[in-house]
Design a protein around this motif. Structure first.
Motif, PDB file in Angstrom:
ATOM      1  N   UNK A 166      70.146-120.944 -31.511  1.00  0.00           N
ATOM      2  CA  UNK A 166      70.308-121.344 -32.914  1.00  0.00           C
ATOM      3  C   UNK A 166      70.701-120.148 -33.774  1.00  0.00           C
ATOM      4  N   UNK A 167      70.054-119.009 -33.532  1.00  0.00           N
ATOM      5  CA  UNK A 167      70.340-117.802 -34.315  1.00  0.00           C
ATOM      6  C   UNK A 167      71.767-117.324 -34.066  1.00  0.00           C
ATOM      7  N   UNK A 168      72.233-117.498 -32.850  1.00  0.00           N
ATOM      8  CA  UNK A 168      73.584-117.045 -32.500  1.00  0.00           C
ATOM      9  C   UNK A 168      74.664-117.808 -33.257  1.00  0.00           C
ATOM     10  N   UNK A 169      74.326-118.978 -33.782  1.00  0.00           N
ATOM     11  CA  UNK A 169      75.306-119.803 -34.499  1.00  0.00           C
ATOM     12  C   UNK A 169      75.392-119.461 -35.988  1.00  0.00           C
ATOM     13  N   UNK A 170      74.488-118.628 -36.490  1.00  0.00           N
ATOM     14  CA  UNK A 170      74.479-118.301 -37.917  1.00  0.00           C
ATOM     15  C   UNK A 170      75.662-117.387 -38.234  1.00  0.00           C
ATOM     16  N   UNK A 171      76.450-117.752 -39.213  1.00  0.00           N
ATOM     17  CA  UNK A 171      77.636-116.978 -39.587  1.00  0.00           C
ATOM     18  C   UNK A 171      77.558-116.437 -41.018  1.00  0.00           C
ATOM     19  N   UNK A 172      76.478-116.722 -41.716  1.00  0.00           N
ATOM     20  CA  UNK A 172      76.327-116.274 -43.096  1.00  0.00           C
ATOM     21  C   UNK A 172      75.611-114.923 -43.159  1.00  0.00           C
ATOM     22  N   UNK A 173      75.468-114.371 -44.365  1.00  0.00           N
ATOM     23  CA  UNK A 173      74.820-113.079 -44.551  1.00  0.00           C
ATOM     24  C   UNK A 173      73.324-113.208 -44.313  1.00  0.00           C
ATOM     25  N   UNK A 174      72.809-112.393 -43.375  1.00  0.00           N
ATOM     26  CA  UNK A 174      71.432-112.536 -42.903  1.00  0.00           C
ATOM     27  C   UNK A 174      70.598-111.296 -43.225  1.00  0.00           C
ATOM     28  N   UNK A 175      69.389-111.548 -43.688  1.00  0.00           N
ATOM     29  CA  UNK A 175      68.373-110.489 -43.759  1.00  0.00           C
ATOM     30  C   UNK A 175      67.373-110.775 -42.658  1.00  0.00           C
ATOM     31  N   UNK A 176      67.067-109.766 -41.861  1.00  0.00           N
ATOM     32  CA  UNK A 176      66.149-109.908 -40.732  1.00  0.00           C
ATOM     33  C   UNK A 176      64.858-109.157 -41.017  1.00  0.00           C
ATOM     34  N   UNK A 177      63.745-109.869 -40.972  1.00  0.00           N
ATOM     35  CA  UNK A 177      62.452-109.226 -41.139  1.00  0.00           C
ATOM     36  C   UNK A 177      61.661-109.359 -39.840  1.00  0.00           C
ATOM     37  N   UNK A 178      61.218-108.235 -39.315  1.00  0.00           N
ATOM     38  CA  UNK A 178      60.520-108.195 -38.025  1.00  0.00           C
ATOM     39  C   UNK A 178      59.093-107.708 -38.223  1.00  0.00           C
ATOM     40  N   UNK A 179      58.151-108.597 -37.955  1.00  0.00           N
ATOM     41  CA  UNK A 179      56.740-108.235 -37.946  1.00  0.00           C
ATOM     42  C   UNK A 179      56.406-107.793 -36.528  1.00  0.00           C
ATOM     43  N   UNK A 180      55.854-106.607 -36.387  1.00  0.00           N
ATOM     44  CA  UNK A 180      55.565-106.079 -35.048  1.00  0.00           C
ATOM     45  C   UNK A 180      54.589-106.956 -34.275  1.00  0.00           C
ATOM     46  N   UNK A 181      53.829-107.826 -34.960  1.00  0.00           N
ATOM     47  CA  UNK A 181      52.897-108.662 -34.212  1.00  0.00           C
ATOM     48  C   UNK A 181      53.593-109.783 -33.445  1.00  0.00           C
ATOM     49  N   UNK A 211      75.998-108.807 -36.206  1.00  0.00           N
ATOM     50  CA  UNK A 211      77.288-108.808 -36.899  1.00  0.00           C
ATOM     51  C   UNK A 211      77.163-109.267 -38.345  1.00  0.00           C
ATOM     52  N   UNK A 212      76.195-110.140 -38.622  1.00  0.00           N
ATOM     53  CA  UNK A 212      76.064-110.739 -39.955  1.00  0.00           C
ATOM     54  C   UNK A 212      74.900-110.176 -40.762  1.00  0.00           C
ATOM     55  N   UNK A 213      74.234-109.156 -40.253  1.00  0.00           N
ATOM     56  CA  UNK A 213      73.081-108.600 -40.967  1.00  0.00           C
ATOM     57  C   UNK A 213      73.518-107.776 -42.177  1.00  0.00           C
ATOM     58  N   UNK A 214      72.749-107.920 -43.272  1.00  0.00           N
ATOM     59  CA  UNK A 214      72.966-107.078 -44.458  1.00  0.00           C
ATOM     60  C   UNK A 214      71.746-106.217 -44.757  1.00  0.00           C
ATOM     61  N   UNK A 215      70.683-106.367 -43.970  1.00  0.00           N
ATOM     62  CA  UNK A 215      69.485-105.566 -44.153  1.00  0.00           C
ATOM     63  C   UNK A 215      68.433-105.964 -43.141  1.00  0.00           C
ATOM     64  N   UNK A 216      67.497-105.052 -42.897  1.00  0.00           N
ATOM     65  CA  UNK A 216      66.440-105.310 -41.915  1.00  0.00           C
ATOM     66  C   UNK A 216      65.170-104.581 -42.344  1.00  0.00           C
ATOM     67  N   UNK A 217      64.029-105.197 -42.077  1.00  0.00           N
ATOM     68  CA  UNK A 217      62.768-104.477 -42.270  1.00  0.00           C
ATOM     69  C   UNK A 217      61.875-104.637 -41.052  1.00  0.00           C
ATOM     70  N   UNK A 218      60.945-103.704 -40.933  1.00  0.00           N
ATOM     71  CA  UNK A 218      59.974-103.674 -39.848  1.00  0.00           C
ATOM     72  C   UNK A 218      58.598-103.514 -40.491  1.00  0.00           C
ATOM     73  N   UNK A 219      57.717-104.485 -40.272  1.00  0.00           N
ATOM     74  CA  UNK A 219      56.456-104.497 -41.015  1.00  0.00           C
ATOM     75  C   UNK A 219      55.247-104.684 -40.103  1.00  0.00           C
ATOM     76  N   UNK A 220      54.066-104.426 -40.691  1.00  0.00           N
ATOM     77  CA  UNK A 220      52.764-104.701 -40.092  1.00  0.00           C
ATOM     78  C   UNK A 220      52.409-103.805 -38.894  1.00  0.00           C
TER      79      UNK A 220
END
Length: 244
Positions: A156-171, A203-212
């Motif tokens: 499902x994620x591979x089909x996203x073509x719009x501008x994406x912000x990715x937030x990753x919680x280490x848990x 390819x479509x990421x505009x920002x990313x964070x790593x939290x927790x």
């Protein structure tokens, strides 16, 4: 490709293990000790502008301090608890948010357990994808169903073509991979699972964070956290940079 690196040292609303406010400090200490040649990408060849750390005292203070920060290049944000994602997303205005986390963070609260509910009000719940969620309250399960929030597969994620912000919680990682988190949950993702998410979205990421991430005396946890960030940057560079 250029990056802007910002640490947000805040964990005032963490409900279990505290310490995420120290994560940007510990991660910066571990970065120089890590190998920079990853997946045929030499990270040392790419400029990272360090915007330093901010030390907000309240949730409102995060927004005030962040409003004074100007991202000129691809933002890498180091938390801090998960509530720090909301003001960053408000500033960057992505079309889609992918929330990689063991928890949906959709409680009707102002703390880190309700951050995605606030984000959904900002961008629309139809533009949110959950990945890696394996525990939720009854109220959150009802909210997910009522608002048709998608619990995504990698395809499902591979089909996203719009501008994406990715937030990753280490848990989202299984505790056997990384245990230094605020709210650990068993039966989690592997290191490779998380990097696969970054790869299909890169390819479509505009920002990313790593939290927790909550640093401790276990040096291995610090290394794993740092390597996850470095490996993520390598995937973003491969997808967005024109390489020789």
């Amino acid at each position: 490709m250029k990056f802007d690196l910002l640490g947000i040292c805040f964990d005032k609303t963490q409900t279990l293990r505290t310490g995420a406010a120290k994560a940007p400090i510990y991660l910066r200490k571990i970065f120089p000790k890590l190998e920079t040649y990853i997946s045929e990408i030499d990270l040392s060849q790419f400029f990272i502008r360090d915007l330093g750390n901010i030390y907000p005292k309240t949730l409102e203070d995060i927004e005030r301090k962040l409003s004074k920060i100007q991202f000129n290049s691809f933002p890498i944000v180091l938390g801090g608890e998960h509530s720090i994602s909301y003001p960053t997303i408000k500033q960057l205005k992505p079309e889609v948010v992918v929330h990689v986390d063991a928890h949906p963070d959709l409680e009707n609260r102002e703390d880190h357990t309700g951050v995605l509910r606030k984000i959904g009000k900002e961008i629309g719940y139809q533009n949110i994808f959950l990945y890696g969620v394996r525990i939720q309250s009854k109220a959150e399960a009802k909210f997910i169903k009522e608002n048709k929030i998608r619990i995504a597969k990698l395809s499902d994620l591979a089909k996203i073509k719009r501008k994406v912000y990715l937030t990753i919680d280490f848990d989202v990682l299984d505790p056997s991979v990384l245990s230094a988190v605020g709210n650990p949950e068993p039966d989690g993702l592997t290191f490779k699972d998380v990097i696969d998410v970054v790869r299909v979205l890169a390819k479509n990421l505009i920002g990313i964070d790593f939290v927790e991430f909550t640093p401790d005396k276990n040096y291995v946890n610090n290394i794993i956290a740092g390597k996850l960030i470095y490996s993520s940057l390598a995937e973003i560079i491969k997808a967005q940079q024109v390489l020789p």
